[in-house]
Design an enzyme around this catalytic site. Structure first.
Site, PDB file in Angstrom:
ATOM      1  N   LYS A  84     -83.829  18.309 -30.243  1.00  0.00           N
ATOM      2  CA  LYS A  84     -83.142  17.109 -30.746  1.00  0.00           C
ATOM      3  C   LYS A  84     -81.844  16.830 -29.987  1.00  0.00           C
ATOM      4  CE  LYS A  84     -82.202  18.501 -34.922  1.00  0.00           C
ATOM      5  NZ  LYS A  84     -82.588  19.917 -34.935  1.00  0.00           N
TER       6      LYS A  84
ATOM      7  N   ARG B  11     -81.880  30.626 -25.679  1.00  0.00           N
ATOM      8  CA  ARG B  11     -80.908  29.563 -25.410  1.00  0.00           C
ATOM      9  C   ARG B  11     -79.521  30.167 -25.144  1.00  0.00           C
ATOM     10  NH1 ARG B  11     -80.284  24.576 -29.606  1.00  0.00           N
ATOM     11  NH2 ARG B  11     -79.174  25.990 -30.971  1.00  0.00           N
TER      12      ARG B  11
ATOM     13  N   ARG C 297     -74.976  31.558 -28.746  1.00  0.00           N
ATOM     14  CA  ARG C 297     -74.368  31.222 -30.040  1.00  0.00           C
ATOM     15  C   ARG C 297     -74.727  32.319 -31.045  1.00  0.00           C
ATOM     16  NH1 ARG C 297     -76.219  25.095 -31.389  1.00  0.00           N
ATOM     17  NH2 ARG C 297     -76.379  26.047 -33.436  1.00  0.00           N
TER      18      ARG C 297
ATOM     19  N   ARG D 259     -82.356  30.499 -40.373  1.00  0.00           N
ATOM     20  CA  ARG D 259     -82.211  29.042 -40.215  1.00  0.00           C
ATOM     21  C   ARG D 259     -83.556  28.351 -40.427  1.00  0.00           C
ATOM     22  NH1 ARG D 259     -79.684  28.593 -34.487  1.00  0.00           N
ATOM     23  NH2 ARG D 259     -79.469  26.363 -34.847  1.00  0.00           N
TER      24      ARG D 259
HETATM   25  P1  AMP Z   1     -76.929  22.651 -35.501  1.00  0.00           P
HETATM   26  O1  AMP Z   1     -76.132  22.727 -34.253  1.00  0.00           O
HETATM   27  O2  AMP Z   1     -77.344  21.251 -35.861  1.00  0.00           O
HETATM   28  O3  AMP Z   1     -78.112  23.612 -35.492  1.00  0.00           O
HETATM   29  O4  AMP Z   1     -75.963  23.115 -36.696  1.00  0.00           O
HETATM   30  C1  AMP Z   1     -75.380  24.409 -36.710  1.00  0.00           C
HETATM   31  C2  AMP Z   1     -75.009  24.801 -38.139  1.00  0.00           C
HETATM   32  O5  AMP Z   1     -74.051  23.847 -38.657  1.00  0.00           O
HETATM   33  C3  AMP Z   1     -76.145  24.770 -39.140  1.00  0.00           C
HETATM   34  O6  AMP Z   1     -76.913  25.979 -39.113  1.00  0.00           O
HETATM   35  C4  AMP Z   1     -75.382  24.586 -40.451  1.00  0.00           C
HETATM   36  O7  AMP Z   1     -74.766  25.782 -40.861  1.00  0.00           O
HETATM   37  C5  AMP Z   1     -74.287  23.614 -40.052  1.00  0.00           C
HETATM   38  N1  AMP Z   1     -74.726  22.199 -40.207  1.00  0.00           N
HETATM   39  C6  AMP Z   1     -74.918  21.287 -39.213  1.00  0.00           C
HETATM   40  N2  AMP Z   1     -75.305  20.101 -39.716  1.00  0.00           N
HETATM   41  C7  AMP Z   1     -75.381  20.259 -41.067  1.00  0.00           C
HETATM   42  C8  AMP Z   1     -75.753  19.414 -42.149  1.00  0.00           C
HETATM   43  N3  AMP Z   1     -76.147  18.127 -41.933  1.00  0.00           N
HETATM   44  N4  AMP Z   1     -75.715  19.923 -43.396  1.00  0.00           N
HETATM   45  C9  AMP Z   1     -75.317  21.194 -43.622  1.00  0.00           C
HETATM   46  N5  AMP Z   1     -74.976  22.050 -42.653  1.00  0.00           N
HETATM   47  C10 AMP Z   1     -74.993  21.611 -41.375  1.00  0.00           C
END
Ligand code: AMP
Length: 217
Positions: free
Chosen positions: A13, A126, A159, A170
């Protein structure tokens, strides 16, 4: 065009959102990036989010919704945007509908379909640049000189939440909280499915084709 990129973590994404955003001059709004920046800067938001993110859980809906509500009022959102990593719960989707009630809502939700085995493989290989955020992949797009970003020369790291145990968590959180959004948007005739397991150029082409088709409607 107001778009949502929906899919489990590691389905591509973010990579595709940044390409499309650049091509069509609309912002990519990644709640994950906003939160990571807050953590790095040690702000109040960052302090609240840090431990939750490290465990692979979700930051509370109230915090995320306030953050998005503010972000969507900024000037660069006038001609549309790509939401990347938001919404992630039914509550967030309902609140987004409420925020956009007087604007005809979201135009389309692009769902990145990728198998769980492929996701685990991708996420654990990654490596992310600490400077520009570019994602490398140790298998097909490795950093240079061991840990230097191929784009900007910054230092590339794994990360914390890309380590295998957190990745599994996750994915469980995704299945429980976020996967129901597929039906939510399907029922509203907003969902378009992309085969995210294809190579990155083919996925990009499919998305560009879809974007052009949608913008003619
Ligand atoms: P991502 O980079 O989108 O995978 O986000 C990394 C982390 O940020 C996720 O595993 C959540 O802990 C938090 N996070 C990101 N977007 C959201 C969201 N829309 N709602 C809740 N937590 C979020």
């Amino acid at each position: 065009m107001r778009l949502i990129f929906l899919g489990a973590p590691g389905t591509g994404k973010g990579t595709q959102a940044s390409v499309l955003a650049e091509r069509y001059h609309i912002p990519q709004i990644s709640t994950g990036d906003i939160l990571r920046k807050a953590v790095a800067e040690g702000t109040e938001l960052g302090q609240k989010a840090k431990a939750i993110m490290e465990s692979g859980g979700l930051v509370s809906d109230d915090i995320i919704i306030a953050l998005i509500e503010q972000r969507l009022t900024e000037d660069d959102c006038k001609n549309g945007y790509i939401l990347d990593g938001f919404p992630r719960t039914i509550k967030q989707a309902e609140d987004l509908d409420r925020m956009l009630a007087d604007k005809n809502g979201i135009d389309a939700v692009i769902y990145f379909d990728v198998s769980e085995d492929e996701i685990v493989k991708r996420l654990t290989s990654r490596r992310t640049c600490t400077q520009c955020g570019y994602n490398h992949n140790m298998i097909y797009d490795p950093p240079v000189d061991g840990d230097k970003c191929a784009k900007c020369g910054g230092t590339v790291i794994q990360r914390d939440d890309d380590k295998e145990e957190t990745v599994r968590n996750r994915l469980l959180v995704y299945a429980d909280k976020t996967a129901p959004l597929v039906d939510y948007y399907k029922n509203r005739n907003k969902l378009y499915v992309i085969d995210g397991a294809q190579d990155v150029q083919k996925v990009r082409q499919d998305i560009v084709d879809l974007y052009q088709k949608l913008s003619k409607v």
